[in-house]
Every structure is written in structure tokens, then in C-alpha cells.
Design an enzyme around this catalytic site. Structure first.
Site, PDB file in Angstrom:
ATOM      1  N   HIS A 292      -5.420   6.570  -7.985  1.00 38.62           N
ATOM      2  CA  HIS A 292      -4.451   5.760  -9.114  1.00 38.62           C
ATOM      3  C   HIS A 292      -5.179   4.957  -9.926  1.00 38.62           C
ATOM      4  CE1 HIS A 292      -0.408   3.555  -9.752  1.00 38.62           C
ATOM      5  NE2 HIS A 292      -0.908   3.976 -10.702  1.00 38.62           N
TER       6      HIS A 292
ATOM      7  N   HIS B 284      -3.781   7.667  -0.811  1.00 37.40           N
ATOM      8  CA  HIS B 284      -3.807   7.058  -2.251  1.00 37.40           C
ATOM      9  C   HIS B 284      -4.589   5.839  -2.111  1.00 37.40           C
ATOM     10  CE1 HIS B 284      -1.106   6.461  -5.712  1.00 37.40           C
ATOM     11  NE2 HIS B 284      -1.066   4.973  -5.484  1.00 37.40           N
TER      12      HIS B 284
ATOM     13  N   MET C   1      -5.120   2.128 -12.426  1.00 32.48           N
ATOM     14  CA  MET C   1      -4.278   1.155 -13.067  1.00 32.48           C
ATOM     15  C   MET C   1      -5.585   0.293 -13.733  1.00 32.48           C
ATOM     16  SD  MET C   1      -1.727   0.303 -10.148  1.00 32.48           S
ATOM     17  CE  MET C   1      -2.703   0.867  -8.904  1.00 32.48           C
TER      18      MET C   1
ATOM     19  N   ASP D  75      -5.568   2.953  -4.867  1.00 40.29           N
ATOM     20  CA  ASP D  75      -5.000   2.168  -5.896  1.00 40.29           C
ATOM     21  C   ASP D  75      -6.233   1.343  -6.447  1.00 40.29           C
ATOM     22  OD1 ASP D  75      -2.291   2.428  -6.014  1.00 40.29           O
ATOM     23  OD2 ASP D  75      -2.140   1.636  -4.253  1.00 40.29           O
TER      24      ASP D  75
ATOM     25  N   MET E 239       6.334   5.498 -11.766  1.00 38.03           N
ATOM     26  CA  MET E 239       6.284   4.702 -10.809  1.00 38.03           C
ATOM     27  C   MET E 239       7.679   3.916 -10.627  1.00 38.03           C
ATOM     28  SD  MET E 239       2.959   3.779 -10.086  1.00 38.03           S
ATOM     29  CE  MET E 239       3.690   1.937  -9.510  1.00 38.03           C
TER      30      MET E 239
ATOM     31  N   SER F 119      -0.805   4.789   1.078  1.00 42.37           N
ATOM     32  CA  SER F 119      -1.517   3.893   0.078  1.00 42.37           C
ATOM     33  C   SER F 119      -2.208   2.665   0.807  1.00 42.37           C
ATOM     34  CB  SER F 119      -0.489   3.179  -0.725  1.00 42.37           C
ATOM     35  OG  SER F 119      -1.455   1.869  -1.556  1.00 42.37           O
TER      36      SER F 119
ATOM     37  N   ASP G 186       5.886   6.081  -6.681  1.00 40.99           N
ATOM     38  CA  ASP G 186       4.957   5.120  -5.938  1.00 40.99           C
ATOM     39  C   ASP G 186       5.444   3.657  -5.941  1.00 40.99           C
ATOM     40  OD1 ASP G 186       2.663   3.611  -5.336  1.00 40.99           O
ATOM     41  OD2 ASP G 186       1.458   4.300  -6.859  1.00 40.99           O
TER      42      ASP G 186
ATOM     43  N   MET H  41      -7.379  -1.043  -9.563  1.00 45.73           N
ATOM     44  CA  MET H  41      -7.041  -2.099 -10.472  1.00 45.73           C
ATOM     45  C   MET H  41      -7.871  -2.913 -10.844  1.00 45.73           C
ATOM     46  SD  MET H  41      -3.809  -3.565  -8.199  1.00 45.73           S
ATOM     47  CE  MET H  41      -2.464  -2.551  -7.317  1.00 45.73           C
TER      48      MET H  41
HETATM   49  C1  DX5 Z   1       1.100  -0.730  -6.924  1.00 46.78           C
HETATM   50  C2  DX5 Z   1       0.608   0.570  -6.416  1.00 46.78           C
HETATM   51  C3  DX5 Z   1       1.345   1.207  -5.070  1.00 46.78           C
HETATM   52  C4  DX5 Z   1       1.419   0.344  -3.820  1.00 46.78           C
HETATM   53  C5  DX5 Z   1       2.808   0.853  -2.986  1.00 46.78           C
HETATM   54  O1  DX5 Z   1       0.829  -1.014  -8.007  1.00 46.78           O
HETATM   55  O2  DX5 Z   1       0.482   1.632  -7.169  1.00 46.78           O
HETATM   56  O3  DX5 Z   1       0.496   2.384  -4.446  1.00 46.78           O
HETATM   57  O4  DX5 Z   1       0.259   0.161  -2.912  1.00 46.78           O
HETATM   58  O5  DX5 Z   1       2.855  -0.286  -2.028  1.00 46.78           O
HETATM   59  P1  DX5 Z   1       4.321  -0.138  -1.443  1.00 46.78           P
HETATM   60  O6  DX5 Z   1       4.507   1.047  -0.829  1.00 46.78           O
HETATM   61  O7  DX5 Z   1       4.134  -1.253  -0.270  1.00 46.78           O
HETATM   62  O8  DX5 Z   1       5.345  -0.606  -2.256  1.00 46.78           O
HETATM   63 ZN    ZN Z   2      -0.205   3.461  -6.562  1.00 47.01          ZN
END
Ligand code: DX5
Ligand code: ZN
Length: 215
Positions: A66, A33, A68, A35, A137, A8, A171, A37
Site C-alpha cells: 500500500h 499488507h 501512501m 504500508d 480507506m 498490516s 483498511d 509512507m
Molecule cells: C493506515 C494504514 C493501515 C494501518 C491499519 O494508514 O494504511 O494499513 O496499518 O491499522 P489498524 O488496523 O490498526 O487501523
Molecule cells: Zn494500509
């Protein structure tokens, strides 16, 4: 099932994204990956489609995006054009789930559907025939560096029993120990932010995660 490791980028050095991507590529990552947001679906803001477009130009590993965000349907075309290979969004979003899946697939991408830790995994069941991946998750979405929630393991088991062949992604809080717990429960796609990028040797971290994920 193939084991896939998806570092990620959220935990990487945003000032050196090209170098961080190269570490993943050379280290044998199966996916990257990303993210996304929006500060609304989750209380944090990260990157959007323009950054992914730039990253895609310097990386040949598949992009696992991903979302969010509250209204994924509205933004699907942006992420398809940015170069996403898999687009995963949440059952808890405000968009029509079936229409959003159909739009992702019509755009030539694979579709994934995610559930937060407190959402029953049964919420994805009506859509399984069109999905390439389900994301369970293992932390509350929004931030990296949180602890793995073992309470999510029964959901992974239940989903694996129902779908022997689908990719099940986990994740949040994945490290050399929790990767084995999730793998034993039936997951085969492992997102890891801190475990890869906070390591002195990301390639070794990816390899250790892969070895420990095998059940
Ligand atoms: C959290 C993200 C994850 C995050 C995971 O909302 O979706 O992808 O980056 O980070 P670690 O592996 O540090 O928990
Ligand atoms: Zn994620």
C-alpha cells in the site's frame, strides 16, 4: 467473493519481522499488507523497498503493498523488484494514474487503486478494467490504531453494486465488529493491523476476523 485477511505489518514488532511474518503465515493470512509512507503524502514515514526485499526472502504469503506516497510512478520498479504481488496507490497522488497502473501491470504485478475517506469512489471508475482491487480507506491514511469511519460504508456499497467481482479492500480500524459492517457493505479483503498484532493470539484473531467477515 473470497474473504481475504491481510495483516498490516505497521502494527507489528519491527525488531522481529521474521517472527511476525511467521505468525501471519501459520495463522492463515491470505496476504501481508505493507504500508509504505513517505512523510509527504501522509504525515508519517514507515518502510521502503529494501525492507520489503528482506521480508520477501522469509515469507511465502502474497505481498499487498500500500503506497501512501506522492509520486508512486517513480518508485514502481523498486517495489516490483522487492517482490510485491499487488501494488496499490492513491487517486490523490501526484503521478499519472493510468501510466502508473500500466507500469505496475507491465512489471507483472496486480494493480490496486485507493481512495481516502473523503474522496468519492467514482474517482476509480475510469480505471476499473485494469484494476485487480480497489481500496476504500476506512480511516485517514497515515497511522495505525484509529477508529473505523462508518461514513465510508456507502462508498463500499456503491462500488460493490457497480463491480460484483472486483476485490474491494478496506483498511483502517478493522476489528471483530467493524469487519462485519464492511463485509455487509460488500468488502471482501480486510486489512487489520492492531486487531492482529496487538492480540495475544494472532492466529485466532485472523480466524475470528474471517468468520465475522462472512455475510
Ligand atoms: C493506515 C494504514 C493501515 C494501518 C491499519 O494508514 O494504511 O494499513 O496499518 O491499522 P489498524 O488496523 O490498526 O487501523
Ligand atoms: Zn494500509
Amino acid at each position: 467473493m473470497d474473504i481475504k485477511i491481510s495483516p498490516s505489518i505497521l502494527a507489528s514488532d519491527y525488531a522481529n519481522l521474521q517472527a511476525e511474518l511467521e505468525k501471519c503465515e501459520k495463522g492463515g493470512a491470505d496476504l501481508i499488507h505493507l504500508d509504505v509512507m513517505d512523510g509527504h503524502f501522509v504525515p508519517n514515514i514507515s518502510i521502503g523497498a529494501p525492507v520489503i526485499t528482506a521480508m520477501k526472502k522469509v515469507c511465502s504469503v502474497e505481498f499487498d503493498v500500500h503506497l501512501m506516497i506522492s509520486d508512486p510512478y517513480f518508485y514502481i520498479d523498486d517495489f516490483i523488484h522487492a517482490g510485491a504481488d499487488i501494488i496499490t496507490f492513491h487517486t490523490e497522488c501526484d503521478s499519472d494514474i493510468q501510466k502508473t497502473i500500466d507500469k505496475i501491470i507491465a512489471g507483472g504485478c496486480k494493480a490496486g487503486l485507493a481512495v481516502k475517506p473523503d474522496t468519492p469512489v467514482e474517482e476509480v471508475f475510469p480505471y476499473l478494467d485494469k484494476l485487480s482491487m480497489v481500496l476504500v480507506m476506512t480511516v485517514e491514511p497515515g497511522f495505525g490504531g484509529q477508529s473505523f469511519l462508518e461514513s465510508t460504508l456507502p462508498k463500499i456499497k456503491k462500488l460493490r453494486e457497480k463491480c460484483p467481482l472486483i476485490d474491494i479492500q478496506v483498511d483502517g480500524g478493522i476489528n471483530t465488529k467493524t469487519v462485519s459492517l464492511a463485509g455487509s457493505a460488500g468488502a471482501n479483503v480486510f486489512v487489520a493491523g492492531s486487531a492482529v498484532f496487538k492480540s495475544d493470539n494472532p492466529a485466532e484473531a485472523i480466524q475470528t476476523l474471517r468468520n465475522n467477515a462472512r455475510v
